[in-house]
Design a protein around this motif. Structure first.
Motif, PDB file in Angstrom:
ATOM      1  N   ILE A 274      -4.784   6.604 -14.874  1.00 57.51           N
ATOM      2  CA  ILE A 274      -4.991   5.674 -13.770  1.00 57.51           C
ATOM      3  C   ILE A 274      -4.865   6.378 -12.424  1.00 57.51           C
ATOM      4  N   LEU A 275      -3.821   7.186 -12.264  1.00 55.80           N
ATOM      5  CA  LEU A 275      -3.513   7.744 -10.951  1.00 55.80           C
ATOM      6  C   LEU A 275      -4.193   9.081 -10.678  1.00 55.80           C
ATOM      7  N   SER A 280      -7.011   4.148  -8.883  1.00 59.65           N
ATOM      8  CA  SER A 280      -6.907   2.690  -8.975  1.00 59.65           C
ATOM      9  C   SER A 280      -8.156   1.994  -8.455  1.00 59.65           C
ATOM     10  N   SER A 281      -8.725   2.499  -7.369  1.00 64.47           N
ATOM     11  CA  SER A 281      -9.897   1.835  -6.789  1.00 64.47           C
ATOM     12  C   SER A 281     -11.083   1.858  -7.738  1.00 64.47           C
ATOM     13  N   ILE A 284     -10.426  -0.599 -10.584  1.00 66.68           N
ATOM     14  CA  ILE A 284     -10.581  -1.986 -10.143  1.00 66.68           C
ATOM     15  C   ILE A 284     -12.060  -2.369 -10.134  1.00 66.68           C
ATOM     16  N   HIS A 289      -8.347  -2.939 -14.702  1.00 63.95           N
ATOM     17  CA  HIS A 289      -7.028  -3.487 -14.394  1.00 63.95           C
ATOM     18  C   HIS A 289      -6.900  -4.927 -14.889  1.00 63.95           C
ATOM     19  N   GLY A 335      -2.595  -3.384 -10.448  1.00 66.13           N
ATOM     20  CA  GLY A 335      -3.461  -2.512  -9.657  1.00 66.13           C
ATOM     21  C   GLY A 335      -2.877  -2.069  -8.331  1.00 66.13           C
ATOM     22  N   SER A 336      -1.555  -2.073  -8.209  1.00 66.19           N
ATOM     23  CA  SER A 336      -0.899  -1.683  -6.962  1.00 66.19           C
ATOM     24  C   SER A 336       0.137  -0.601  -7.235  1.00 66.19           C
ATOM     25  N   ARG A 337       0.565   0.078  -6.185  1.00 63.92           N
ATOM     26  CA  ARG A 337       1.593   1.097  -6.326  1.00 63.92           C
ATOM     27  C   ARG A 337       2.913   0.464  -6.748  1.00 63.92           C
ATOM     28  N   THR A 340       2.715  -0.219 -10.459  1.00 61.12           N
ATOM     29  CA  THR A 340       2.887   1.008 -11.248  1.00 61.12           C
ATOM     30  C   THR A 340       4.341   1.443 -11.260  1.00 61.12           C
TER      31      THR A 340
END
Length: 501
Positions: A274-275, A280-281, A284, A289, A335-337, A340
């Motif tokens: 993912i990272l 993430s973008s 998405i 996500h 889908g956010s920091r 995660t």
């Protein structure tokens, strides 16, 4: 020309994996299983100390890559370490050490004496594979160690050599092969469109392709294949059918390690995908996500309902593992920091809590003279009080009792969900319902083990509790309290590590 010397701590990732592999191949030269078990635990303690030193060195937010051999990528391989990797390596080492210590008596009872050395060899290979998954910076190398972990985990299930364990191991192997095939197909497809295997190079190539719109379908397919393959291996609903039998039929140490560590190794790779690889973008835009989020919500509820229906001790705990894994998928699906970070904290919570429950259950089953059903364990906590305390603390933690790790994990997930879009209400509702369901099967279980048998007084079996199992359980309890009370600094460290991904 001046040569700059790097700190010794830069060698910790390599030495950690190397020591684990070296100790594994050294097991056949030892006289018996007792010596093998003692040696691998010493190595795990050494690696834990090295990981703690690495974490202290990187605490302020530093990271580095370590080139393996004399050849750079794509021919060589790289390891990467930051605060999060060091924290995970330390946690994995401690859980491995305590699980083998707490389950040592069941290893002696369940595994033939001449097979105990081979069992230790497999556990150490599994440990090396988990460390490699934490530190590797190369996608194909990660796949190699995924296979090593899968094979050793299957053999760890069948090590008990009962008919039930053989059937469970075969089912585990079938699901594992399916997951491996999907992962390999995804890696092959991704390599064919990017030409890279190192995660940083893959990340740049994927971002460029996503920006230009080229190979959109292959990128989406590769992300979906790898995610589903790792979800199967981590027993995420609805791919969890292999989990209950595998955990219920294995010896206590195997059950604790499978639930506490092996499932988490695959999730670490999902986080890296993912990272570092897709971003993430990009995910998405692929709606991946949303898929993770829906799988997480469904798993939290359905696995908890399935746990309610179980009369066998380890099967209930195994279904609970699937429900707790779903918390991680739900957090990643935000889908956010912050989501995660909550997923990483839940990973640590489950890694320390579920082995404590399995180790406690194993001692209670021994105290109940081998009974594997709740009706056989009534009052057994009075015979094995430390095991009863460990099971009670673990169960209450997963129910969300304040000051314990489970409460802090649920709280961090709820806070992360508040910043979501449409996910906020489903997350809060699922957390509330799941917590109630957790209480509906853990609290009755706790009341059973602390109850009294009709016409029989509870007896403290001090001889059984005088083993290393006692302090292993107490260490698990202490770590659970540390995670519960120290959620602020630990989450801050996780955020620091994620910022360097």
């Amino acid at each position: 020309m001046e040569v700059k010397l790097l700190p010794f701590t830069y060698n910790v990732p390599f030495f950690s994996i190397f020591l684990a592999l070296l100790s594994a191949v050294s097991v056949p030269f030892l006289k018996n299983g007792e010596q093998a078990l003692r040696m691998i635990r010493v190595v795990q303690a050494v690696v834990a100390a090295l990981s703690a030193a690495l974490l202290a060195h990187l605490w302020s937010g530093d990271s580095f890559t370590f080139m393996m051999g004399h050849f750079p990528a794509p021919w060589g391989n790289e390891l990467r370490a930051g605060p999060l990797e060091a924290l995970l390596a330390l946690a994995f080492s401690l859980v491995m050490f305590l699980s083998l210590t707490g389950g040592a008596e069941d290893i002696r009872r369940d595994i033939r004496e001449e097979r105990q050395g081979q069992y230790c060899l497999l556990m150490q290979l599994l440990y090396a594979a988990l460390l490699a998954m934490v530190y590797t910076n190369d996608l194909f190398t990660a796949y190699v160690f995924v296979e090593i972990a899968a094979v050793t985990a299957c053999i760890a299930v069948v090590a008990k050599e009962s008919g039930r364990s053989v059937v469970a191991a075969i089912r585990y192997l079938v699901f594992s092969c399916l997951g491996s095939g999907l992962i390999l197909l995804g890696i092959s497809m991704l390599y064919s469109v990017t030409g890279h295997l190192l995660m940083e190079d893959l990340g740049r190539a994927v971002a460029q392709l996503a920006q230009t719109g080229r190979y959109a379908i292959p990128l989406t397919a590769s992300a979906l294949l790898m995610t589903l393959g790792l979800a199967i291996k981590s027993a995420q609903f609805p791919f969890h059918a292999w989990l209950p039998d595998a955990h219920a039929s294995a010896t206590t140490a195997s059950s604790a390690i499978l639930s506490g560590l092996v499932l988490k190794g695959y999730i670490v790779l999902i986080i890296k995908l993912i990272l570092r690889v897709f971003g993430s973008s990009v995910l998405i835009e692929m709606y991946l996500h949303d898929l993770l989020f829906l799988l997480g919500v469904a798993g939290m509820l359905f696995a908890s309902v399935a746990a309610l229906r179980q009369e066998e001790v380890k099967r209930m705990i195994a279904y609970s593992s699937s429900a707790q894994i779903s918390y991680i998928f739900l957090a990643l699906g935000l889908g956010s920091r912050a989501g995660t970070a909550a997923a990483c904290f839940q990973l640590l919570t489950h890694a320390f809590t579920k082995p404590m429950i399995f180790v406690g259950a194993g001692a209670l089953i021994r105290a109940g003279e081998g009974g594997h059903y709740w009706s056989d364990l009534r009052g057994m906590a009075w015979r094995a009080p430390v095991a009863g305390i460990g099971f009670t603390v673990g169960g209450l933690s997963l129910c969300g009792l304040p000051l314990l790790a489970g409460f802090s994990s649920k709280y961090s997930l709820a806070v992360a969900a508040l910043a979501g879009e449409w996910q906020t209400m489903p997350t809060l509702f699922s957390l509330a319902v799941s917590s109630v369901l957790n209480a509906m099967y853990y609290i009755p279980a706790i009341l059973v083990i602390w109850g009294r048998r009709d016409g029989e007084r509870g007896t403290f079996l001090s001889a059984k509790e005088a083993s290393a199992h006692r302090w292993a359980t107490l260490c698990f309890v202490a770590f659970n309290l540390v995670l519960g009370v120290g959620v602020g600094p630990i989450l801050a460290l996780i955020h620091t590590g994620l910022a360097l991904f």
